[in-house]
Design an enzyme around this catalytic site. Structure first.
Site, mmCIF file in Angstrom:
data_model
loop_
_atom_site.group_PDB
_atom_site.id
_atom_site.type_symbol
_atom_site.label_atom_id
_atom_site.label_comp_id
_atom_site.label_asym_id
_atom_site.label_seq_id
_atom_site.Cartn_x
_atom_site.Cartn_y
_atom_site.Cartn_z
ATOM 1 N N SER A 8 -68.801 -47.047 32.125
ATOM 2 C CA SER A 8 -68.846 -48.194 31.214
ATOM 3 C C SER A 8 -67.674 -48.265 30.246
ATOM 4 O O SER A 8 -67.430 -49.319 29.681
ATOM 5 C CB SER A 8 -70.155 -48.179 30.436
ATOM 6 N N LYS A 27 -79.093 -55.834 32.501
ATOM 7 C CA LYS A 27 -77.679 -56.232 32.480
ATOM 8 C C LYS A 27 -77.496 -57.510 33.301
ATOM 9 O O LYS A 27 -77.869 -58.572 32.847
ATOM 10 C CB LYS A 27 -76.800 -55.059 32.912
ATOM 11 N N HIS A 70 -74.177 -50.876 35.846
ATOM 12 C CA HIS A 70 -73.044 -51.767 35.547
ATOM 13 C C HIS A 70 -72.413 -52.349 36.805
ATOM 14 O O HIS A 70 -71.478 -53.139 36.709
ATOM 15 C CB HIS A 70 -71.954 -51.015 34.769
HETATM 16 C C1 PLP Z 1 -77.297 -49.528 30.500
HETATM 17 C C2 PLP Z 1 -77.402 -48.327 31.334
HETATM 18 C C3 PLP Z 1 -78.602 -47.620 31.450
HETATM 19 C C4 PLP Z 1 -79.804 -47.960 30.633
HETATM 20 O O1 PLP Z 1 -80.440 -49.098 31.119
HETATM 21 P P1 PLP Z 1 -81.709 -49.670 30.330
HETATM 22 O O2 PLP Z 1 -82.467 -50.410 31.351
HETATM 23 O O3 PLP Z 1 -81.162 -50.523 29.219
HETATM 24 O O4 PLP Z 1 -82.458 -48.497 29.783
HETATM 25 C C5 PLP Z 1 -78.654 -46.560 32.331
HETATM 26 N N1 PLP Z 1 -77.576 -46.183 33.045
HETATM 27 C C6 PLP Z 1 -76.393 -46.813 32.931
HETATM 28 C C7 PLP Z 1 -75.230 -46.366 33.750
HETATM 29 C C8 PLP Z 1 -76.267 -47.893 32.063
HETATM 30 O O5 PLP Z 1 -75.092 -48.512 31.956
#
Ligand code: PLP
Length: 396
Positions: free
Chosen positions: A183, A242, A211
């Site tokens: 990220s 996301k 992502h």
């Molecule tokens: C955003 C993210 C998470 C967490 O996801 P949520 O559903 O908001 O708990 C887990 N792993 C990665 C790689 C992320 O970017």
């Protein structure tokens, strides 16, 4: 007793503040989108949401959610195995499996829970987890909760991964765990090479598509599409928070027996509430929308390519990206904060990241592109970046 604890907390908070590491939340009073309104009435263009496909405020998803409120109610008041499973939950699980070309799916309240509950039920102290150094906090926590032996390799470094695979050969089973897209840089994990090494050294593979799903690959089906590995990876985790509407919810999808054992033993699944029916219904709609048309993914890819090229042409130092994350490198922590706050004055909402979120001396502004951005909005953003960078003598 609380007096002493309170002083301790106040000192901790003061330390955070003094180090300049305080996280302050800006209050948005509009729906999430390309253009948002803040609580001071200011309208700004949003370039820091994970709203990659612009589905956070999509009419189709809202309608699906409203309909589910009428047909399936508001909440489940139960975990899945007692009385928290509706037809909508089963349908969403099947839809996700179809999307990734996997055998079955298990839903969680969030991907944080999916990652927190994926290793512990499957592996024991006889096994090994080999984890990328830049993996998400939730993978790190999931590894901590599991008794398996821990190995770590430098980010996307295949030589180091091979070394760790060799070192872990004495263990019964071993699994390589990686983010699909990292990220902070926006780089894609080299899943083709990871898969080759996994074959060579008898390892399973787990990839977190949070992502990358909806974003990476010609049709946005994630890193397994990008590397021609659909159906080949044993475990994929991901989020509904996301690209797929951005509300809440996570999942693990993959081999049938793995999912079945997680349903029996994964603690965040067994001891936490079902996702609300409206979230399941809107989630189904999101996956079907992306499966049914390439319009949003194409828009996102076009927007990202356009933005990155224009920023490079303007003279900015941009990290190579294969995702919708564009890191504008500034290297200096203070400068990243100054730049972000001046950009906000210009109506551009972005976030500056610096140590310890990124390595020391690697401060940057992270721009996240969306299918919802228009070309005019991208141009506004680029123009503001150039104006502020000149004022701060980053560009001449
Ligand atoms: C955003 C993210 C998470 C967490 O996801 P949520 O559903 O908001 O708990 C887990 N792993 C990665 C790689 C992320 O970017």
């Amino acid at each position: 007793m609380y007096q002493a604890f309170k002083s301790h907390l106040q000192a901790e908070l003061a330390n955070i503040e003094q180090a300049g590491l305080s996280k302050n939340e800006r209050i948005i009073v509009s729906p999430q989108g390309a253009l948002i309104r803040l609580s001071d009435g200011k309208e700004v263009l949003n370039f820091c949401a994970n709203n990659y496909l612009g589905l956070s405020n999509h009419p189709g998803l809202i309608q699906a959610a409203k309909k589910a409120l009428d047909t399936h109610g508001y909440g489940m008041s139960s975990v899945r195995f007692i009385c928290g499973t509706q037809d909508l939950h089963k349908k969403l699980e099947a839809t996700i499996a179809r999307f990734f070309g996997t055998e079955d799916t298990i839903l969680y309240a969030a991907c944080f829970d999916a990652n927190g509950g994926v290793f512990e039920p499957l592996l024991t102290e006889d096994d090994a987890i080999i984890s990328d150094a830049l993996n998400h906090a939730s993978i790190i926590d999931g590894v901590r909760l599991c008794k398996a032996q821990r190995y770590r390799y430098a980010n996307a470094d295949m030589e180091d991964l091979e070394k760790q695979l060799k070192a872990s050969q004495a263990q019964r089973f071993r699994i390589i765990a990686t983010d699909g897209v990292f990220s902070m840089d926006g780089n894609v994990t080299p899943l083709d090479k990871i898969y080759e090494l996994a074959e060579k050294y008898q390892a399973l593979v787990m990839v977190d598509e949070s992502h990358s799903a909806g974003v990476v690959g010609k049709t946005g089906h994630g890193v397994t599409e990008r590397f021609g590995l659909r159906g080949k990876i044993e475990i994929i985790t991901g989020t509904l928070g996301k690209a797929f509407g951005g509300a809440i919810g996570g999942f693990t999808t993959g081999k049938k027996e793995i999912i079945e054992l997680l349903r029996q033993r994964s603690r965040p699944y067994l001891f936490s509430n079902s996702i609300p029916p409206m979230v399941a219904a809107a989630g189904i709609h999101a996956f079907e929308l992306i499966d049914g048309s390439n319009e949003l993914q194409d828009n996102l890819h076009k927007n990202t390519a356009y933005f990155v090229q224009r920023m490079i042409d303007a003279g900015f130092d941009i990290k190579p990206t294969e995702s919708a994350i564009c890191a504008v490198m500034l290297y200096d922590a203070k400068l990243s904060q100054e730049m972000a706050s001046r950009l906000l004055e210009e109506g551009i909402y972005v976030t500056g990241f610096y140590y310890p979120v990124v390595p020391k001396g690697q401060a940057r502004i992270r721009v996240q592109l969306s299918a919802a951005h228009t070309t005019e909005q991208l141009d506004q953003c680029i123009t503001a970046f150039i104006k502020v960078a000149k004022a701060l003598a980053i560009l001449n």
